[in-house]
Design a protein around this motif. Sequence first.
Motif, PDB file in Angstrom:
ATOM      1  N   THR A 249       0.872  -1.168   0.000  1.00 28.47           N
ATOM      2  CA  THR A 249       0.000   0.000   0.000  1.00 28.47           C
ATOM      3  C   THR A 249       0.903   1.210   0.000  1.00 28.47           C
ATOM      4  OG1 THR A 249      -1.696  -1.173   1.256  1.00 28.47           O
ATOM      5  CG2 THR A 249      -1.845   1.224   1.192  1.00 28.47           C
ATOM      6  N   PRO A 250       0.799   2.057  -0.996  1.00 29.41           N
ATOM      7  CA  PRO A 250      -0.182   2.014  -2.078  1.00 29.41           C
ATOM      8  C   PRO A 250       0.179   0.989  -3.139  1.00 29.41           C
ATOM      9  CG  PRO A 250       1.288   3.860  -2.412  1.00 29.41           C
ATOM     10  CD  PRO A 250       1.678   3.235  -1.101  1.00 29.41           C
ATOM     11  N   THR A 251      -0.816   0.632  -3.948  1.00 25.77           N
ATOM     12  CA  THR A 251      -0.573  -0.194  -5.125  1.00 25.77           C
ATOM     13  C   THR A 251       0.096   0.694  -6.168  1.00 25.77           C
ATOM     14  OG1 THR A 251      -2.510  -1.562  -4.684  1.00 25.77           O
ATOM     15  CG2 THR A 251      -1.694  -1.539  -6.948  1.00 25.77           C
ATOM     16  N   LEU A 252       1.162   0.207  -6.769  1.00 26.20           N
ATOM     17  CA  LEU A 252       1.827   0.909  -7.853  1.00 26.20           C
ATOM     18  C   LEU A 252       1.485   0.197  -9.150  1.00 26.20           C
ATOM     19  CD1 LEU A 252       3.863   3.014  -8.963  1.00 26.20           C
ATOM     20  CD2 LEU A 252       5.655   1.319  -8.530  1.00 26.20           C
ATOM     21  N   GLU A 253       0.900   0.937 -10.103  1.00 25.26           N
ATOM     22  CA  GLU A 253       0.592   0.379 -11.407  1.00 25.26           C
ATOM     23  C   GLU A 253       1.441   1.064 -12.463  1.00 25.26           C
ATOM     24  OE1 GLU A 253      -3.863  -1.376 -11.005  1.00 25.26           O
ATOM     25  OE2 GLU A 253      -3.707   0.654 -11.806  1.00 25.26           O
ATOM     26  N   ILE A 254       1.960   0.258 -13.379  1.00 27.82           N
ATOM     27  CA  ILE A 254       2.800   0.768 -14.464  1.00 27.82           C
ATOM     28  C   ILE A 254       2.076   0.451 -15.770  1.00 27.82           C
ATOM     29  CG2 ILE A 254       5.056   0.711 -15.558  1.00 27.82           C
ATOM     30  CD1 ILE A 254       6.161  -0.426 -12.887  1.00 27.82           C
ATOM     31  N   TYR A 255       1.609   1.509 -16.427  1.00 30.77           N
ATOM     32  CA  TYR A 255       0.828   1.397 -17.660  1.00 30.77           C
ATOM     33  C   TYR A 255       1.627   1.899 -18.846  1.00 30.77           C
ATOM     34  CZ  TYR A 255      -3.853   0.353 -15.821  1.00 30.77           C
ATOM     35  OH  TYR A 255      -4.954  -0.263 -15.270  1.00 30.77           O
ATOM     36  N   PRO A 256       1.281   1.420 -20.046  1.00 28.28           N
ATOM     37  CA  PRO A 256       1.882   2.013 -21.241  1.00 28.28           C
ATOM     38  C   PRO A 256       1.352   3.437 -21.429  1.00 28.28           C
ATOM     39  CG  PRO A 256       0.243   0.346 -21.851  1.00 28.28           C
ATOM     40  CD  PRO A 256       0.368   0.323 -20.356  1.00 28.28           C
TER      41      PRO A 256
END
Length: 122
Positions: free
Chosen positions: A46-53
Amino acid sequence: MISCNLIVIRTNKLHEQAQFYTALGFEFEYHQHGNGPMHYASKGTTPTLEIYPLLKSQTIPDASTRLGFSVENPDIIVQSILSLGGNLVTPGADTPWGYTAVIADLDGRKIELVKSTSSAFK
């Protein structure tokens, strides 16, 4: 009371950034939601880390976002990050916020690594 539960970054170096943030201590799953793009999402943090294009309308990643994480040993992490192509911005030193080093990820985002004072790291 408020707390952060999600951070999303966008990059044109999706897999390389996942490797980079894994060296910080994140563990990722590679998945998608519905018809959305494949991306990485951390698990167990926490926090969630998101890696997007990058979005179709983006040509370069945003490097102005600054992140900060509490970690057990900033100096060891800095060495791992340097071996993955990250950059050292500010060497580790005592600051009013504790022992802190600043690195930059593969897109140039600055990341503060503050030595954790949590009893879990003592």
